[in-house]
Design an enzyme around this catalytic site. Structure first.
Site, short mmCIF file in Angstrom:
data_model
loop_
_atom_site.label_atom_id
_atom_site.label_comp_id
_atom_site.label_asym_id
_atom_site.label_seq_id
_atom_site.Cartn_x
_atom_site.Cartn_y
_atom_site.Cartn_z
N SER A 1 0.83 -1.21 0.00
CA SER A 1 0.00 0.00 0.00
C SER A 1 0.86 1.25 0.00
O SER A 1 1.99 1.25 0.50
CB SER A 1 -0.88 0.01 1.26
N TYR B 1 -1.85 -0.40 10.35
CA TYR B 1 -2.07 -0.89 8.98
C TYR B 1 -0.78 -0.74 8.17
O TYR B 1 -0.35 -1.67 7.47
CB TYR B 1 -3.21 -0.10 8.35
N1 LIG Z 1 -8.76 0.47 -1.42
C1 LIG Z 1 -7.63 1.08 -1.22
O1 LIG Z 1 -7.57 2.32 -1.23
C2 LIG Z 1 -6.35 0.30 -0.99
C3 LIG Z 1 -5.15 1.03 -0.95
C4 LIG Z 1 -3.95 0.34 -0.76
C5 LIG Z 1 -3.95 -1.03 -0.60
N2 LIG Z 1 -5.13 -1.72 -0.63
C6 LIG Z 1 -5.06 -3.17 -0.43
O2 LIG Z 1 -5.70 -3.84 -1.51
C7 LIG Z 1 -6.28 -5.06 -1.05
C8 LIG Z 1 -7.75 -5.11 -1.44
O3 LIG Z 1 -8.42 -4.00 -0.85
P1 LIG Z 1 -9.90 -3.54 -1.24
O4 LIG Z 1 -9.91 -2.06 -1.18
O5 LIG Z 1 -10.38 -4.24 -2.45
O6 LIG Z 1 -10.68 -4.05 0.09
P2 LIG Z 1 -12.12 -4.69 0.27
O7 LIG Z 1 -12.40 -4.59 1.73
O8 LIG Z 1 -13.10 -4.08 -0.67
O9 LIG Z 1 -11.88 -6.21 -0.16
C9 LIG Z 1 -11.05 -7.04 0.60
C10 LIG Z 1 -11.47 -8.48 0.40
O10 LIG Z 1 -10.65 -9.30 1.25
C11 LIG Z 1 -11.49 -10.24 1.89
N3 LIG Z 1 -10.92 -10.69 3.16
C12 LIG Z 1 -10.77 -9.99 4.31
N4 LIG Z 1 -10.27 -10.78 5.27
C13 LIG Z 1 -10.08 -12.00 4.72
C14 LIG Z 1 -9.58 -13.24 5.21
N5 LIG Z 1 -9.19 -13.40 6.48
N6 LIG Z 1 -9.49 -14.30 4.35
C15 LIG Z 1 -9.91 -14.17 3.06
N7 LIG Z 1 -10.41 -13.04 2.55
C16 LIG Z 1 -10.50 -11.96 3.37
C17 LIG Z 1 -12.80 -9.49 2.11
O11 LIG Z 1 -13.89 -10.38 2.36
C18 LIG Z 1 -12.93 -8.73 0.80
O12 LIG Z 1 -13.60 -9.46 -0.19
C19 LIG Z 1 -6.05 -5.10 0.47
O13 LIG Z 1 -4.91 -5.88 0.76
C20 LIG Z 1 -5.79 -3.65 0.81
O14 LIG Z 1 -5.04 -3.50 1.98
C21 LIG Z 1 -6.32 -1.08 -0.82
#
Ligand SMILES: NC(=O)c1ccc[n+]([C@@H]2O[C@H](COP(=O)([O-])OP(=O)(O)OC[C@H]3O[C@@H](n4cnc5c(N)ncnc54)[C@H](O)[C@@H]3O)[C@@H](O)[C@H]2O)c1
Length: 267
Positions: free
Chosen positions: A147, A160
């Site tokens: 991230s 985080y």
């Molecule tokens: N959205 C952002 O701005 C952003 C920025 C930087 C990094 N990220 C990273 O990208 C990735 C995806 O994020 P997103 O925004 O799509 O989030 P989101 O919350 O929309 O989706 C995350 C998914 O992970 C699943 N999940 C959570 N815990 C779990 C577990 N223990 N086992 C299996 N599945 C699990 C959830 O059910 C969900 O479907 C994450 O690793 C997040 O940290 C997101």
């Protein structure tokens, strides 16, 4: 030139929604066979249905990334259904904000267990399957979701960010091991900026409830103002970068952390 994933079999964790679902759809549209895994069964099955309706090949396994036995089962199901495994995308993650002085230690434990333990298990079992002698055995690639948080320092994101810094280090060491051990396994990660998903909505809400901003709109405005490209990111922005790093176009790219953030990390 369009990117082909024709000979790829990809396991995407947290693939039910958000960035994971967009990556799964992009891989399938490029010809990959995709195993979507998540703790959200109904949402995951709906994502698979959507991919199939668009002409792609996908399946779903219910899978909590914290559970090592579930990892073994998910990898085995992928190899059984699709014949091999070439790519693991460790996308599942959670975000919870709190200033360090107010951080309930259980929150740190939860973040560590999904974002670090779950991802390390994905690297472990992906490598074991893809290395010579493994169930798939022909090398491949791993893509981890780190991230922007690990490159910057915003109030409330300490725990985080710590997990995402760990993801970065696991990526770099994994890249060296995946090459030096003669396995032909590439390992890279992405540093997404602020991407419009349910996670981002939660983050904006927590920034407001912690008193750093007055409302969600103010946070979004602040972010856009500090982003050279002047907008929030979309899940497709991330999926396009993932497609490149997981394709053979990136066959000499390993150990890279790629920012996909409209330039915000520079400001
Ligand atoms: N959205 C952002 O701005 C952003 C920025 C930087 C990094 N990220 C990273 O990208 C990735 C995806 O994020 P997103 O925004 O799509 O989030 P989101 O919350 O929309 O989706 C995350 C998914 O992970 C699943 N999940 C959570 N815990 C779990 C577990 N223990 N086992 C299996 N599945 C699990 C959830 O059910 C969900 O479907 C994450 O690793 C997040 O940290 C997101």
């Amino acid at each position: 030139m369009s990117i082909s994933m024709q000979d790829k079999v990809v396991l995407v964790t947290g693939g039910a929604r958000g960035i994971g679902a967009a990556m799964a759809a992009a891989f399938a549209a490029a010809g990959a066979k995709v195993m979507v895994t998540d703790v959200l069964k109904d949402v995951g099955l709906a994502t698979v249905e959507m991919i199939r309706k668009a002409g792609g090949q996908a399946d779903f396994v219910e899978h909590d990334v914290r559970d090592e036995a579930a990892w073994e089962a998910a990898v085995a199901a992928t190899v059984r259904n699709f014949g091999t495994l070439t790519t693991v995308v460790n996308n599942a993650g959670i975000e919870i904000s709190a200033p360090i002085a107010e951080l309930p230690i259980e929150v740190l434990d939860r973040l560590m267990s999904v974002n670090v333990r779950g991802l390390a298990l994905g690297m472990k079992h992906g490598m074991r399957a893809m290395r010579p002698g493994g169930a798939a055995g022909k090398g491949g690639s791993i893509l981890n979701l780190s991230s922007l948080a690990q490159l910057s320092a915003s109030p409330g994101t300490g725990a985080y960010a710590a997990t995402k810094a760990a993801v970065d280090r696991l990526t770099k060491v994994g890249a060296v091991e995946g090459g030096k051990f003669g396995w032909n396994i590439r390992v890279n990660c992405l540093y997404p900026g602020l991407i419009q998903t349910e996670m981002l909505e939660g983050l904006l809400g927590q920034q407001v409830s912690s008193g750093f901003f007055q409302n969600d709109e103010q946070v979004a405005e602040y972010v856009v103002d500090h982003t050279p490209l002047g907008r929030l990111g979309t899940v497709e922005d991330i999926a396009n970068a993932a497609l490149f790093l997981c394709s053979d176009l990136a066959s000499f790219v390993t150990g890279v952390g790629l920012s996909v953030d409209g330039g915000i990390a520079l400001t």
